[in-house]
Each structure stands twice: as structure tokens, then as C-alpha cells.
Write a protein that holds these residues in place. Structure first.
Motif, PDB file in Angstrom:
ATOM      1  N   ALA A   1      90.313  48.166  54.611  1.00  0.00           N
ATOM      2  CA  ALA A   1      91.326  48.425  53.584  1.00  0.00           C
ATOM      3  C   ALA A   1      92.325  49.433  54.120  1.00  0.00           C
ATOM      4  CB  ALA A   1      90.650  48.956  52.320  1.00  0.00           C
ATOM      5  N   CYS A   2      93.308  48.950  54.894  1.00  0.00           N
ATOM      6  CA  CYS A   2      94.265  49.863  55.525  1.00  0.00           C
ATOM      7  C   CYS A   2      95.576  49.137  55.792  1.00  0.00           C
ATOM      8  CB  CYS A   2      93.678  50.391  56.834  1.00  0.00           C
ATOM      9  SG  CYS A   2      94.827  51.408  57.778  1.00  0.00           S
ATOM     10  N   PHE A   3      96.660  49.675  55.226  1.00  0.00           N
ATOM     11  CA  PHE A   3      97.974  49.054  55.469  1.00  0.00           C
ATOM     12  C   PHE A   3      98.382  49.174  56.934  1.00  0.00           C
ATOM     13  CE2 PHE A   3      98.933  50.197  50.837  1.00  0.00           C
ATOM     14  CZ  PHE A   3      98.747  48.895  50.393  1.00  0.00           C
ATOM     15  N   ALA A   4      98.092  50.332  57.537  1.00  0.00           N
ATOM     16  CA  ALA A   4      98.520  50.547  58.925  1.00  0.00           C
ATOM     17  C   ALA A   4      97.830  49.559  59.856  1.00  0.00           C
ATOM     18  CB  ALA A   4      98.213  51.978  59.359  1.00  0.00           C
ATOM     19  N   ASN A   5      96.565  49.284  59.584  1.00  0.00           N
ATOM     20  CA  ASN A   5      95.830  48.349  60.422  1.00  0.00           C
ATOM     21  C   ASN A   5      96.372  46.934  60.283  1.00  0.00           C
ATOM     22  OD1 ASN A   5      93.502  47.785  62.181  1.00  0.00           O
ATOM     23  ND2 ASN A   5      92.931  46.488  60.457  1.00  0.00           N
ATOM     24  N   VAL A   6      96.715  46.553  59.053  1.00  0.00           N
ATOM     25  CA  VAL A   6      97.278  45.222  58.822  1.00  0.00           C
ATOM     26  C   VAL A   6      98.598  45.090  59.574  1.00  0.00           C
ATOM     27  CG1 VAL A   6      98.290  43.714  57.081  1.00  0.00           C
ATOM     28  CG2 VAL A   6      96.148  44.905  56.597  1.00  0.00           C
ATOM     29  N   ARG A   7      99.396  46.155  59.531  1.00  0.00           N
ATOM     30  CA  ARG A   7     100.686  46.086  60.233  1.00  0.00           C
ATOM     31  C   ARG A   7     100.482  45.961  61.742  1.00  0.00           C
ATOM     32  NH1 ARG A   7     105.542  50.285  59.412  1.00  0.00           N
ATOM     33  NH2 ARG A   7     105.725  49.135  57.474  1.00  0.00           N
TER      34      ARG A   7
ATOM     35  N   GLU B   1     104.482  54.878  54.607  1.00  0.00           N
ATOM     36  CA  GLU B   1     105.032  55.280  53.325  1.00  0.00           C
ATOM     37  C   GLU B   1     104.307  54.612  52.163  1.00  0.00           C
ATOM     38  OE1 GLU B   1     109.231  55.775  53.687  1.00  0.00           O
ATOM     39  OE2 GLU B   1     109.406  55.379  51.531  1.00  0.00           O
ATOM     40  N   ALA B   2     103.982  53.332  52.327  1.00  0.00           N
ATOM     41  CA  ALA B   2     103.318  52.568  51.260  1.00  0.00           C
ATOM     42  C   ALA B   2     101.986  53.194  50.849  1.00  0.00           C
ATOM     43  CB  ALA B   2     103.080  51.139  51.727  1.00  0.00           C
ATOM     44  N   CYS B   3     101.342  53.902  51.791  1.00  0.00           N
ATOM     45  CA  CYS B   3      99.994  54.415  51.538  1.00  0.00           C
ATOM     46  C   CYS B   3      99.953  55.445  50.412  1.00  0.00           C
ATOM     47  CB  CYS B   3      99.403  55.011  52.812  1.00  0.00           C
ATOM     48  SG  CYS B   3      99.420  53.853  54.206  1.00  0.00           S
ATOM     49  N   GLY B   4     101.089  56.109  50.172  1.00  0.00           N
ATOM     50  CA  GLY B   4     101.122  57.132  49.128  1.00  0.00           C
ATOM     51  C   GLY B   4     101.216  56.563  47.725  1.00  0.00           C
ATOM     52  N   SER B   5     101.609  55.299  47.613  1.00  0.00           N
ATOM     53  CA  SER B   5     101.835  54.777  46.267  1.00  0.00           C
ATOM     54  C   SER B   5     100.989  53.562  45.915  1.00  0.00           C
ATOM     55  CB  SER B   5     103.318  54.423  46.100  1.00  0.00           C
ATOM     56  OG  SER B   5     103.720  53.581  47.155  1.00  0.00           O
ATOM     57  N   ALA B   6     100.493  52.825  46.905  1.00  0.00           N
ATOM     58  CA  ALA B   6      99.692  51.642  46.590  1.00  0.00           C
ATOM     59  C   ALA B   6      98.342  51.739  47.281  1.00  0.00           C
ATOM     60  CB  ALA B   6     100.420  50.375  47.040  1.00  0.00           C
ATOM     61  N   ARG B   7      97.336  51.159  46.637  1.00  0.00           N
ATOM     62  CA  ARG B   7      95.991  51.199  47.187  1.00  0.00           C
ATOM     63  C   ARG B   7      95.774  49.990  48.085  1.00  0.00           C
ATOM     64  NH1 ARG B   7      90.737  52.902  45.639  1.00  0.00           N
ATOM     65  NH2 ARG B   7      91.871  54.572  44.648  1.00  0.00           N
ATOM     66  N   PRO B   8      95.473  50.198  49.353  1.00  0.00           N
ATOM     67  CA  PRO B   8      95.292  49.033  50.233  1.00  0.00           C
ATOM     68  C   PRO B   8      94.034  48.247  49.866  1.00  0.00           C
ATOM     69  CG  PRO B   8      94.891  51.088  51.431  1.00  0.00           C
ATOM     70  CD  PRO B   8      95.329  51.474  50.066  1.00  0.00           C
ATOM     71  N   PRO B   9      94.147  46.934  49.697  1.00  0.00           N
ATOM     72  CA  PRO B   9      92.963  46.134  49.401  1.00  0.00           C
ATOM     73  C   PRO B   9      92.153  45.886  50.679  1.00  0.00           C
ATOM     74  CG  PRO B   9      94.887  44.712  49.537  1.00  0.00           C
ATOM     75  CD  PRO B   9      95.377  46.120  49.763  1.00  0.00           C
ATOM     76  N   LEU B  10      90.877  45.547  50.492  1.00  0.00           N
ATOM     77  CA  LEU B  10      90.026  45.184  51.624  1.00  0.00           C
ATOM     78  C   LEU B  10      90.485  43.821  52.117  1.00  0.00           C
ATOM     79  CD1 LEU B  10      87.551  46.573  52.931  1.00  0.00           C
ATOM     80  CD2 LEU B  10      86.129  45.396  51.270  1.00  0.00           C
ATOM     81  N   GLN B  11      90.946  43.755  53.372  1.00  0.00           N
ATOM     82  CA  GLN B  11      91.462  42.495  53.895  1.00  0.00           C
ATOM     83  C   GLN B  11      90.743  42.110  55.175  1.00  0.00           C
ATOM     84  OE1 GLN B  11      95.712  43.438  53.996  1.00  0.00           O
ATOM     85  NE2 GLN B  11      95.968  41.825  52.459  1.00  0.00           N
ATOM     86  N   PRO B  12      90.544  40.813  55.415  1.00  0.00           N
ATOM     87  CA  PRO B  12      89.823  40.391  56.605  1.00  0.00           C
ATOM     88  C   PRO B  12      90.507  40.856  57.889  1.00  0.00           C
ATOM     89  CG  PRO B  12      90.264  38.514  55.156  1.00  0.00           C
ATOM     90  CD  PRO B  12      90.979  39.685  54.572  1.00  0.00           C
ATOM     91  N   VAL B  13      89.701  41.344  58.835  1.00  0.00           N
ATOM     92  CA  VAL B  13      90.205  41.650  60.173  1.00  0.00           C
ATOM     93  C   VAL B  13      89.945  40.428  61.048  1.00  0.00           C
ATOM     94  CG1 VAL B  13      89.990  43.183  62.169  1.00  0.00           C
ATOM     95  CG2 VAL B  13      89.667  44.107  59.865  1.00  0.00           C
ATOM     96  N   ALA B  14      88.685  39.968  60.991  1.00  0.00           N
ATOM     97  CA  ALA B  14      88.281  38.742  61.699  1.00  0.00           C
ATOM     98  C   ALA B  14      86.912  38.364  61.162  1.00  0.00           C
ATOM     99  CB  ALA B  14      88.190  38.993  63.199  1.00  0.00           C
ATOM    100  N   GLY B  15      86.710  37.105  60.840  1.00  0.00           N
ATOM    101  CA  GLY B  15      85.409  36.664  60.322  1.00  0.00           C
ATOM    102  C   GLY B  15      85.014  37.449  59.074  1.00  0.00           C
ATOM    103  N   THR B  16      83.807  38.058  59.119  1.00  0.00           N
ATOM    104  CA  THR B  16      83.332  38.817  57.958  1.00  0.00           C
ATOM    105  C   THR B  16      83.726  40.295  58.047  1.00  0.00           C
ATOM    106  OG1 THR B  16      81.241  39.198  59.087  1.00  0.00           O
ATOM    107  CG2 THR B  16      81.331  37.312  57.583  1.00  0.00           C
TER     108      THR B  16
END
Ligand SMILES: Nc1ncnc2c1ncn2[C@@H]1O[C@H](COP(=O)(O)OP(=O)(O)O)[C@@H](O)[C@H]1O
Ligand SMILES: [Mg+2]
Length: 333
Positions: free
Chosen positions: A320-326, A301-316
Motif C-alpha cells: 500500500a504505497c503510492f511511491a512504489n506504484v509510481r 504529495e498525494a500521500c498527505g491527503s489520500a490513503r494508498p490502497p493495498l495493490q498487487p506488486v506481483a502475484g500474491t
């Protein structure tokens, strides 16, 4: 890749294009770096902003287009764009070689091949005509053109597409640049020739030690050559990391879609296209939320209203994905 060892360091770059008809947000907050001697591939569908991102800071814009550019670019440790400085264009041709996407505009059809390469050597290396001619023949040999001396006096139409692209590469590396920007260098060529050109770029990179920014809409083309990969969607980097990170553990659904659309040896002939349904958004319209939301099969739901920032997955590696962070959070619980 820390900024201190980067040859090219692009930080928070925004490019807005103005045409008579529209205002286009072509790049948004784009940050990446390229280490000396290494290859960064920039991939994404047509219209995602790859060309404008790389060429607008060099002052290379399509006809009839102007651009507002903000952010910073450092080249070889020096600030060349930002904070009132704008000197990056002066590096073009010498420290930064460019292979343009449009194969028709790359060579002048009315001029002999030799003089088009010699021009670079005369202008940037201060060579005499005689030295530049010998240098041009040497370059043609280096890019694998047989009988190079005889080729110097030929016109572009006398060569095959693959040979013409070799000439374009020879001109782009004539001044032994530290960085080569290769914009879709194989797109106009057939598949066997594509592989030859990629292999040539790798050889030249070893020999000259230059860094390469390899731009392609085809993640399959860059897979064998890239050290790092940045995936662009709608003017922004949605995933970035080492080639292994991005190819083996793609974290953004868009990257996974691009990878799924690369045909493999085991893809049956006539199999349905498993790529990405739908089209990228129009960049002249304001974006609400994640630009990929409409085409995404895992959108929240969040994806329709907020822009996901680029966030570290691991190392470098970052995405930029809310679903992946969750999903990542759930995995650590
Ligand atoms: N000549 C142009 N006039 C107007 N808009 C343009 C022009 N060239 C590119 N754009 C816009 O800039 C955006 C990025 O384009 P581009 O960098 O060429 O994408 P890519 O190289 O990834 O195919 C696109 O949305 C496109 O519509
Ligand atoms: Mg392009």
C-alpha cells in the motif's frame, strides 16, 4: 493462497476499541489468509495492532476495553464471524491454541504446571485426570523439558524463562489445534533461547501439522520460519506476500525500514541505529492520507491527503504505497 484452501480467512476486518478515555481504530480493512500447516508472520512495531487484530475476534480484550468488530472470518471453511454469526471464541483452546504476549499472565503462579496443562486436555479432549496427566507429561517431553513427570508437580517460578515458555507452548498445543496463534512468543527471552523456541515451534508444526500465526515486532525473528509475511502499520496491512517476496523485494518503505533496523553479522558494534526515525501515529486520532507519510523518505504529495490502497506488486505480493506504484509504472515504461 486462494480462500478455498485457507484454514483461516480474514476479510475486511475492522476493530474499534472503546475505553473510558478514547476510541481507537485498532484494525482497518484487514484481509489475510493462512493455509493449513503453514506459517503467516505478522510484523510491525509495538502499537501497530497485531495483538488486537488476532485476539479481539476471539473475544480476548484487555480489561476495561470493549470492541466493535466488523468484517468476516472463516475458519476451516466455516463462517465463524460476520453476517450475524459470532462463534470464533468457541474454537479457542481446541482448534485454535493461543500463546499470549504477556509472559506473566500466561501461567497461574499459584498452580502446579501439570494441572494447568491437564486442564486443557480434560476440557477439550474429554480426558480423565489420569489420562490427562500422562498426556501432560508426554507434552512436556515433546516441548523438550527434561524429566517431565517430576516437572508436573512444580510451580512456574521453579522454572527458567525459557522452560516456562515451553510449558506455555505445551498447554497451547495440548488439544492439537489446527491453528496456533503465537503472540511475541520469544520477546521476553534472551537471544539464544529465542532461537530454541522458534526451532521448537517449527518441529511441533511438522509433527502436529498445525498452521501458525506468528506475531512479532522483530522481522528478524520471523524471517527463518514464515511462509508468508504481513506487515502492519497503524492498524492496517501495508505489505503482504510470501516471505521471499517481502524479505527479498520489500516494496513498502516501512518494510524496508524494519529490515534496515535488524542488526546483521556485518553491522559494526556501536554503529548508528539505521532504523526508523519517529513514532507511529496515535490511533485515537483520525488519519488523513497515508499513516506512514510523516516518517517516509519517499513520500509524494498525494500521500498527505489520500490513503494508498493495498495493490498487487506481483502475484500474491501486495503493498500500500503510492511511491512504489509510481516507481513500478516508471520501470515498465
Ligand atoms: N488496553 C488498551 N487500552 C486502550 N488502547 C489499547 C489497549 N491495548 C491496545 N490498545 C490500542 O490498540 C492499538 C493496537 O494495540 P496492539 O494490538 O496491542 O498493538 P501491537 O500488538 O502491535 O503492539 C494501539 O494503538 C493501542 O494504543
Ligand atoms: Mg502485541
Amino acid at each position: 493462497m486462494s480462500s478455498s484452501e485457507a484454514l483461516l480467512d480474514v476479510s475486511n476486518l475492522d476493530v474499534t476499541l472503546h475505553t473510558e478515555r478514547a476510541t481507537v481504530r485498532a484494525s482497518r480493512a484487514v484481509t489475510y489468509s493462512v493455509a493449513a500447516g503453514r506459517t503467516l508472520a505478522i510484523v510491525g512495531e509495538s502499537g501497530s495492532g497485531k495483538t488486537i487484530l488476532n485476539l479481539a475476534p476471539l473475544g480476548l480484550l484487555p480489561p476495561g476495553v470493549t470492541a466493535d468488530i466488523t468484517g468476516e472470518v472463516r475458519f476451516d471453511g466455516k463462517l465463524v464471524l460476520g453476517d450475524g454469526v459470532n462463534q470464533i471464541a468457541s474454537h479457542r483452546g481446541k482448534d485454535i491454541g493461543v500463546i499470549f504476549q504477556d509472559p506473566l499472565s500466561a501461567l497461574n503462579p499459584a498452580r502446579r504446571i501439570g494441572s494447568q496443562i491437564m486442564e486443557v486436555a480434560e476440557q477439550h479432549l474429554g480426558m480423565t485426570a489420569r489420562a490427562a496427566s500422562a498426556h501432560a507429561a508426554e507434552l512436556l517431553k515433546m516441548v523438550g523439558i527434561p524429566d517431565p513427570v517430576a516437572r508436573l508437580s512444580q510451580y512456574p517460578h521453579e522454572l527458567s524463562g525459557g522452560m516456562r515458555q515451553r510449558v506455555v507452548i505445551a498447554a497451547a498445543i495440548a488439544a492439537e489445534p489446527k491453528l496456533l496463534i503465537a503472540d511475541e512468543p520469544t520477546t521476553a527471552l534472551d537471544v539464544t533461547v529465542q532461537a530454541q523456541i522458534i526451532s521448537l515451534l517449527r518441529q511441533l508444526q511438522k509433527r502436529i501439522g498445525m498452521a501458525i500465526v506468528l506475531i512479532s515486532h522483530d522481522i528478524g525473528v520471523v524471517a527463518g520460519m514464515a511462509d508468508a509475511i504481513a506487515v502492519m502499520y497503524a492498524g492496517a496491512i501495508v505489505e503482504i506476500g510470501s516471505a521471499d517476496d517481502v524479505l527479498v523485494q520489500p516494496s513498502h518503505p516501512y518494510t524496508r525500514g524494519l529490515l534496515a533496523s535488524v542488526p546483521r553479522l556485518d553491522t559494526p558494534l556501536g554503529a548508528p541505529f539505521r532504523g526508523l526515525p519517529g513514532l507511529p501515529p496515535d490511533l485515537s486520532r483520525p488519519l488523513k492520507g497515508c499513516a506512514f507519510e510523516e516518517r517516509c523518505s519517499v513520500a509524494l504529495e498525494a500521500c498527505g491527503s489520500a490513503r494508498p490502497p493495498l495493490q498487487p506488486v506481483a502475484g500474491t505480493h501486495a503493498a500500500a504505497c503510492f511511491a512504489n506504484v509510481r516507481a513500478a509504472l516508471a520501470a515498465t515504461r
